[in-house]
Write an enzyme that holds these catalytic residues in place. Structure first.
Site: not given
Ligand code: GBH
Length: 492
Positions: A84, A129, A174, A317, A319, A388
């Site tokens: 990807r 992106h 996203e 995606n 996390y 992701e």
């Molecule tokens: C993804 O975003 C992206 O698609 C990618 O580009 C990036 O490198 C990867 O993940 C790793 O970060 O809890 O209010 O502080 C994830 C983006 C960023 C979304 C942090 C949630 C937290 C907001 N995330 N965000 S907060």
């Protein structure tokens, strides 16, 4: 988490996509060469380095503009059968508009696609992106209606130019993170603070562009190119803070609708449009502020129809999870007009959850499994590609934290497939290599491969997690620690 869990004997299906991901601004570098135009990440990081943890930028990044062949060899070495990556809008269309094509950009992505093909790797191409061309920001950016036509033209251009080589498209990466942060809380370029307005407008416009692009693909390209189109949605899993408090249970469900539902309900639900609970809450909050109209914009009937069903697969995606409780008068009140205020919820972490270098990311594999069930309950049995999932650390080669993260998250994928009949057809590790982590610069690393950012050659080195993923793909089973073939490479 027990290493003796009998589910570790489960196997991934014979036909399954094992993938890794990257994104243009995070890896390519070559920010101003061969006709590339300026985008919002170039502008913001150059003018406001103070927004970036290490004051860095993506001018060179992993230099993948020059080293893409090496990157695809890394993907091949892992045994992955999908890769990807994303297209840089301003490398292809320097002004953002289709009247000026940068032929070098077309050449570059053709070369990347050809290299994937030669190595037996199916490309999954993200068209957008987050790296919006600066000229489109100058006319208001994603909250402005004007960008919709430009975005649809760009999607059309991507289909027309590369569609004979691409079977899997993601239009938007996203949109939640992008709209929420770029035009809401200022956490992404162009770092605009307009929570409860800019974010809702951004979402509205990108959903309209996505729906139109899907329809035009069906009309102009589908018969010939036969590709599938999806969107990559970000979602946390939301546990009620107190599962015995019905208000918290309802609040967790509500915030799911505000986050994933905001984008997924218009596209993947039977009824289309924004989630009804979101509509009610934002309308009511706007009214109580004395506003003449709701801060949540309204789709026309035609738009609802056009957007509903505008995807062939569900890109997901994941996390981390969060805890949600219902807002009460004794809580610190969220700002009036913010999304948390609209939804009347409070978010937190369970202090027992394993932490990482990133303050936003905690390790809770169970949330992944719960999220699959939530998606299936809401949107049915549509094919899911996990686009992701990954773990941040300081960049060490023996990255046991990452190995552990992947081990238990992939176990959830196996359990979902085998025990819950969830239609997951692929899994993507974020990321193939350490790269530019937005406002976290080069401090937080997500790669399966280490990149030496002090070396002009940007030398890549496999980490232990790469050996783990390689073994997993070769056996279609999750390897035990003792089964991972890894010796730390000696320094040159
Ligand atoms: C993804 O975003 C992206 O698609 C990618 O580009 C990036 O490198 C990867 O993940 C790793 O970060 O809890 O209010 O502080 C994830 C983006 C960023 C979304 C942090 C949630 C937290 C907001 N995330 N965000 S907060």
């Amino acid at each position: 988490h027990s290493p003796d869990d009998p589910d570790f004997n489960l196997q991934f299906p014979e036909k399954f996509f094992f993938s890794t991901a990257t994104a243009s601004y995070q890896i390519e570098g070559a920010w101003n060469v061969s006709g590339k135009g300026e985008n919002i990440w170039d502008r913001t990081t150059h003018e406001h380095p103070e927004l970036v943890l290490d004051r860095s930028n993506g001018d060179v990044a992993c230099d993948s503009y020059h080293k893409y062949k090496e990157d695809i060899q890394l993907a091949r070495q892992l045994g992955t059968n999908m890769y990807r990556f994303s297209l840089s809008w301003s490398r292809l269309l320097p002004t953002g508009a289709i009247d000026k094509v940068n032929e070098d950009g077309v050449r570059y992505y053709n070369a990347v696609l050809d290299e994937c093909k030669e190595n037996g790797i199916e490309p999954l191409v993200t068209i957008f992106h987050w790296d919006l061309p600066q000229p489109l920001q100058d006319i208001g950016g994603l909250p402005s209606d004007a960008v919709v036509d430009y975005m649809v033209d760009y999607f059309d251009f991507a289909f027309k130019t590369f569609g004979s080589k691409v079977k899997y498209w993601v239009t938007l990466n996203e949109p939640y993170s992008m709209c929420n942060e770029a035009y809401g809380n200022g956490g992404k370029a162009p770092a605009i603070h307009a929570e409860g307005r800019g974010d809702y407008l951004c979402a509205h416009n990108v959903l309209r562009a996505h729906g139109r692009a899907y329809r035009l693909y069906q009309k102009k390209y589908k018969a010939q190119q036969g590709g599938k189109i999806g969107m990559s949605s970000y979602s946390d899993f939301f546990y009620p803070k107190d599962p015995n408090n019905p208000n918290d249970v309802v609040a967790a469900e509500r915030w799911h609708q505000f986050q994933l539902g905001w984008f997924a309900h218009p596209v993947y639900s039977k009824d289309g449009d924004y989630p009804p609970i979101m509509r009610q809450h934002v309308d009511a909050a706007s009214k109580s502020q004395g506003l003449a109209r709701s801060r949540l914009p309204t789709f026309t009937e035609e738009e609802i129809k056009e957007i509903r069903g505008s995807a062939d697969f569900f890109g997901l995606n994941y996390y981390r999870p969060q805890l949600v409780s219902a807002l009460t008068p004794s809580d610190v009140q969220p700002p009036i007009g913010s999304k948390l205020g609209d939804a009347q919820v409070v978010l937190s972490f369970d202090p027992t959850w394993e932490k990482t270098i990133a303050d936003w990311l905690v390790v809770v594999p169970d949330g992944f499994g719960q999220l699959f069930k939530w998606v299936q309950k809401e949107y049915g049995d549509i094919e899911i590609i996990i686009t992701e999932n990954g773990y941040p650390d300081g960049g060490e080669l023996v990255d046991d934290g990452r190995v552990n993260y992947y081990r238990y998250h992939l176990l959830e994928v196996l359990k979902a497939i085998h025990h819950n009949k969830i239609n997951i057809i692929g899994y993507t590790a974020w990321s193939l290599l350490d790269n530019y982590e937005w406002f976290y610069g080069y401090v937080h690393k997500f790669g399966l491969h280490h990149v030496d950012f002090n070396d002009p050659n940007r030398t890549r080195t496999p980490k232990k997690s790469a050996a783990f993923y390689k073994k997993l793909i070769a056996t279609r089973k999750i390897p035990k620690d003792s089964e991972i073939d890894y010796t730390t490479p000696s320094p040159p």
